[in-house]
Design an enzyme around this catalytic site. Structure first.
Site, mmCIF file in Angstrom:
data_model
loop_
_atom_site.group_PDB
_atom_site.id
_atom_site.type_symbol
_atom_site.label_atom_id
_atom_site.label_comp_id
_atom_site.label_asym_id
_atom_site.label_seq_id
_atom_site.Cartn_x
_atom_site.Cartn_y
_atom_site.Cartn_z
ATOM 1 N N ASP A 12 58.338 30.866 40.778
ATOM 2 C CA ASP A 12 57.801 30.023 39.712
ATOM 3 C C ASP A 12 58.378 30.382 38.342
ATOM 4 O OD1 ASP A 12 56.073 28.829 41.647
ATOM 5 O OD2 ASP A 12 54.813 30.604 41.488
ATOM 6 N N LYS A 15 62.813 27.521 38.220
ATOM 7 C CA LYS A 15 64.142 27.352 38.832
ATOM 8 C C LYS A 15 64.599 25.904 38.884
ATOM 9 C CE LYS A 15 62.859 29.573 42.503
ATOM 10 N NZ LYS A 15 61.693 30.350 42.108
ATOM 11 N N GLY A 39 57.864 25.069 45.591
ATOM 12 C CA GLY A 39 57.402 23.879 44.888
ATOM 13 C C GLY A 39 58.121 23.837 43.565
ATOM 14 N N HIS A 40 58.970 22.847 43.390
ATOM 15 C CA HIS A 40 59.764 22.744 42.171
ATOM 16 C C HIS A 40 59.382 21.471 41.427
ATOM 17 C CE1 HIS A 40 63.267 25.205 44.086
ATOM 18 N NE2 HIS A 40 62.279 25.946 43.683
ATOM 19 N N GLN A 223 61.441 30.755 45.948
ATOM 20 C CA GLN A 223 60.573 31.928 45.742
ATOM 21 C C GLN A 223 61.248 32.840 44.707
ATOM 22 O OE1 GLN A 223 61.172 31.128 49.411
ATOM 23 N NE2 GLN A 223 59.615 29.648 48.856
ATOM 24 N N THR A 300 50.402 24.517 46.168
ATOM 25 C CA THR A 300 49.004 24.676 46.594
ATOM 26 C C THR A 300 48.003 24.363 45.483
ATOM 27 O OG1 THR A 300 49.117 26.977 45.923
ATOM 28 C CG2 THR A 300 49.615 26.508 48.232
ATOM 29 N N GLY A 301 48.473 24.225 44.247
ATOM 30 C CA GLY A 301 47.563 23.966 43.124
ATOM 31 C C GLY A 301 46.775 25.195 42.702
ATOM 32 N N LEU A 331 59.913 30.307 27.026
ATOM 33 C CA LEU A 331 59.691 31.101 25.807
ATOM 34 C C LEU A 331 58.625 30.446 24.940
ATOM 35 C CD1 LEU A 331 60.668 33.549 24.107
ATOM 36 C CD2 LEU A 331 62.163 31.946 22.901
ATOM 37 N N GLY A 418 61.008 24.307 26.562
ATOM 38 C CA GLY A 418 60.214 23.088 26.783
ATOM 39 C C GLY A 418 60.489 22.563 28.169
HETATM 40 P P1 IMP Z 1 54.483 32.076 52.414
HETATM 41 O O1 IMP Z 1 55.880 31.998 51.931
HETATM 42 O O2 IMP Z 1 53.772 30.753 52.449
HETATM 43 O O3 IMP Z 1 54.379 32.828 53.710
HETATM 44 O O4 IMP Z 1 53.648 32.960 51.361
HETATM 45 C C1 IMP Z 1 53.880 34.358 51.169
HETATM 46 C C2 IMP Z 1 53.717 34.722 49.703
HETATM 47 O O5 IMP Z 1 54.762 34.119 48.956
HETATM 48 C C3 IMP Z 1 52.416 34.240 49.073
HETATM 49 O O6 IMP Z 1 52.003 35.190 48.116
HETATM 50 C C4 IMP Z 1 52.817 32.950 48.378
HETATM 51 O O7 IMP Z 1 51.971 32.650 47.293
HETATM 52 C C5 IMP Z 1 54.208 33.323 47.909
HETATM 53 N N1 IMP Z 1 55.097 32.158 47.738
HETATM 54 C C6 IMP Z 1 55.711 31.442 48.692
HETATM 55 N N2 IMP Z 1 56.474 30.475 48.158
HETATM 56 C C7 IMP Z 1 56.347 30.588 46.830
HETATM 57 C C8 IMP Z 1 56.932 29.891 45.723
HETATM 58 O O8 IMP Z 1 57.743 28.974 45.868
HETATM 59 N N3 IMP Z 1 56.545 30.320 44.490
HETATM 60 C C9 IMP Z 1 55.705 31.357 44.306
HETATM 61 N N4 IMP Z 1 55.148 32.053 45.298
HETATM 62 C C10 IMP Z 1 55.471 31.666 46.554
#
Ligand code: IMP
Length: 427
Positions: A12, A15, A39-40, A223, A300-301, A331, A418
Site C-alpha cells: 500500500d 504502487k 488492491g491498486h 504487496q 478488504t476495506g 508526502l 496528491g
Molecule cells: P494474504 O496475501 O491474503 O495471504 O495475506 C497475508 C498478509 O499480507 C496479510 O497481512 C495481508 O493484509 C497482507 N497483504 C496481502 N496483500 C496485500 C496488499 O496488496 N497490500 C497490503 N497488505 C497485503
C-alpha cells in the site's frame, strides 16, 4: 530498459499510481507474483480504477500487459475486473496470461477462511486463497491456467486430487461444510476457459523476445518487501516472494541487466493485517494519518494500521531488493502536522542488556519488542499538495526528504504529492 517497481514497506505504498506514472515509457508491464490480494487504486481525472490482478498499465493503450507465471490467478475475479474495465480499455492483442500461472480455486479460498477462523494468532489475510494456492503449487497439487486445455477427464482427475484433501480437512479438522462439488468447480472452469482462452500463452517467450529486441519492460511488484515470504516479518507475510529478483523468476526472463529498481516508499508507514510494526501509532496521530491518508484497504476495506516512517526496515528493504532510487509517495498526507518523527534505530532488551539496533532482528517476536529510536523533525505550515517543483516545497518538507535520503543512502528521485497522475515532483 528494464525496470522493477515495488514497495519497500508492508504494501500500500501507492504502487499503482507510480506504475501508471511510468507506464507510458514502457512497451510491457508485467505482474510477477501475488494474486487478487493486491488492491491498486488509480485516479485519472474524475475516474477511479481499482485493480486486483490486471496490471494498471492496461490504462495506457500502447502498452502490452502480462500476468506472469509467478502469479496465482483467480479466474472469476479476473473476469469481473475485465468486465469492469470493458468500454474503457481493449484487451485483445495486448493482454497476456502465462499458461504457467497457478489458478486460485474455490477450495483455496475456503481453506484460507477456515484457517484464519480457527487460528489462535490469525495472519489477517485478505481471504483471497493466496496461501493455500501457493501451498498447492509447491506441493505439486496446483492447476495452471494452461491446464484448462486438458481433456475434461484429465482436468477432473487433477481437481479431484487436490479437492479430496481440502474437503477432508474442511469437514474433519475445521468442522465446515464443503460448498461445491468437483463437478461444479469443473463447470465454472470450463466457462472461464472459454473467455480466457485468447489471452493464455507462453508469456515467458513473449517477454524474452521483448528483452532481446531491447523493448522497455516494467515489472510491477505487489504487496511489499516486509510481506515477502523469505524477507518479511514471517509468519505475518504473504505467501510469495515480493522482492525485485523474483521479477525474473515470476516472468521467465533469465538473468538480464535490470536497469533500475525503483523502491516505492510512503512518507510514513502503514500495515494491514497482523504482525509486528515497531513505529505503529495507536493514538490520535495514527488516526489522523489514517484519515488524511485515506488508509483503508482497497481489497478488504479494512482500516490500515498507521505509524511514523521507519528508516530501519526501509534500509533493510533497499538492500534485499537492490533498490537504486526511491519514489516517495503521499508526502502531502503530512501537511499541517506540527512535528514528524522518523525511527532511525531500535532499542531492545536482551537479557539484562539494552541493545541498539540499526538492522531489524529476524524473529517477529523480537521485532515486536523493539522500541523505535526517533528523531523529531519540524513539520510544515504550507502545503505540499499539488506542488510541481521541488524548490516550491516548504523548506521543512525539503529537510524531511533530505533527512530520509541521508538515512536511507539513496536518492529520492520522485515525490508524489496528491492522488492524480500529474501530482509528481521529479528531481
Ligand atoms: P494474504 O496475501 O491474503 O495471504 O495475506 C497475508 C498478509 O499480507 C496479510 O497481512 C495481508 O493484509 C497482507 N497483504 C496481502 N496483500 C496485500 C496488499 O496488496 N497490500 C497490503 N497488505 C497485503
Amino acid at each position: 530498459m528494464i525496470y522493477v517497481v515495488l514497495g519497500t514497506q508492508w504494501g500500500d505504498e501507492g504502487k499503482a499510481k507510480v506504475i501508471d506514472y511510468f507506464s507510458h515509457q514502457f512497451d510491457y508491464v508485467v505482474r510477477f507474483q501475488g494474486g487478487a490480494n493486491a488492491g491498486h487504486t488509480v485516479h485519472v481525472g474524475e475516474k477511479k480504477f481499482v485493480f486486483h490482478l490486471i496490471p494498471s498499465g492496461i490504462l495506457h493503450e500502447n502498452v502490452q500487459v502480462v500476468i506472469g507465471n509467478g502469479v496465482v490467478l483467480d479466474p472469476g475475479c479476473l473476469l469481473d475486473e475485465m468486465d469492469a474495465l470493458a468500454g474503457e480499455v481493449s484487451f485483445d492483442g495486448r493482454f497476456w496470461i502465462s499458461n504457467r500461472a497457478q489458478l486460485v480455486l474455490p477450495y483455496h479460498k475456503w481453506l484460507d477462511a477456515a484457517k484464519e477462523k480457527k487460528a489462535k494468532n490469525p495472519i489477517g489475510t485478505t481471504l483471497r486463497g493466496i496461501g493455500p494456492a501457493y501451498a498447492d503449487k509447491v506441493e505439486r497439487l496446483g492447476i495452471k491456467t494452461g491446464d484448462l486445455f486438458l481433456s475434461e477427464a484429465e482436468l477432473t482427475s487433477r481437481l479431484e486430487k487436490s479437492y479430496e484433501i481440502k474437503a477432508f480437512l474442511l469437514k474433519n479438522y475445521y468442522g465446515m461444510d464443503v460448498p461445491m462439488t468437483v463437478q461444479q468447480i469443473l463447470g465454472e472452469l470450463l466457462r472461464y476457459r472459454e473467455r480466457l482462452a485468447p489471452y493464455i500463452t507462453d508469456t515467458e517467450r513473449l517477454i524474452q523476445t521483448a528483452a532481446q529486441q531491447r523493448r522497455n519492460i516494467l515489472f510491477e511488484g505487489a504487496q511489499g518487501t516486509l510481506l515477502d515470504v523469505d524477507f518479511g516479518t514471517y509468519p505475518f507475510v504473504t505467501s510469495s516472494n515480493t522482492v525485485a529478483p523474483y521479477a525474473l523468476v515470476g516472468s521467465g526472463l533469465g538473468l538480464v541487466d535490470v536497469a533500475n529498481v525503483v523502491g516505492i516508499t510512503k512518507a510514513y508507514c502503514t500495515r494491514v493485517g497482523e504482525g509486528p510494526f515497531p513505529t505503529e501509532l495507536t493514538d490520535a496521530m495514527g488516526e489522523l494519518l489514517r484519515k488524511q491518508g485515506g488508509e483503508y484497504g482497497s481489497t478488504t476495506g479494512r482500516p490500515r494500521r498507521c505509524g511514523w516512517f521507519d528508516a530501519v526496515i526501509t534500509r533493510y528493504a533497499l538492500g534485499v531488493n537492490g533498490v537504486s532510487e526511491i519514489f516517495l509517495t503521499k508526502l502531502d498526507v503530512l501537511d499541517g502536522i506540527e512535528e514528524i518523527k522518523v525511527a532511525v534505530a531500535y532499542e531492545i532488551e536482551r537479557g539484562s542488556k539494552k541493545e541498539r539496533l540499526d538492522y531489524p532482528p529476524q524473529s517477529w517476536e523480537e521485532l515486536s519488542r523493539c522500541q523505535p529510536v526517533y528523531v523529531t523533525l519540524p513539520g510544515w505550515k504550507g502545503k505540499t499538495a499539488g506542488v510541481k517543483r521541488y524548490y516550491q516545497l516548504p523548506t521543512e518538507a525539503q529537510h524531511y526528504i533530505e533527512f530520509l535520503e541521508m538515512q536511507l543512502g539513496r536518492k529520492i528521485s520522485y515525490i508524489s504529492v496528491g492522488q492524480d497522475r500529474s501530482d509528481v515532483i521529479e528531481r
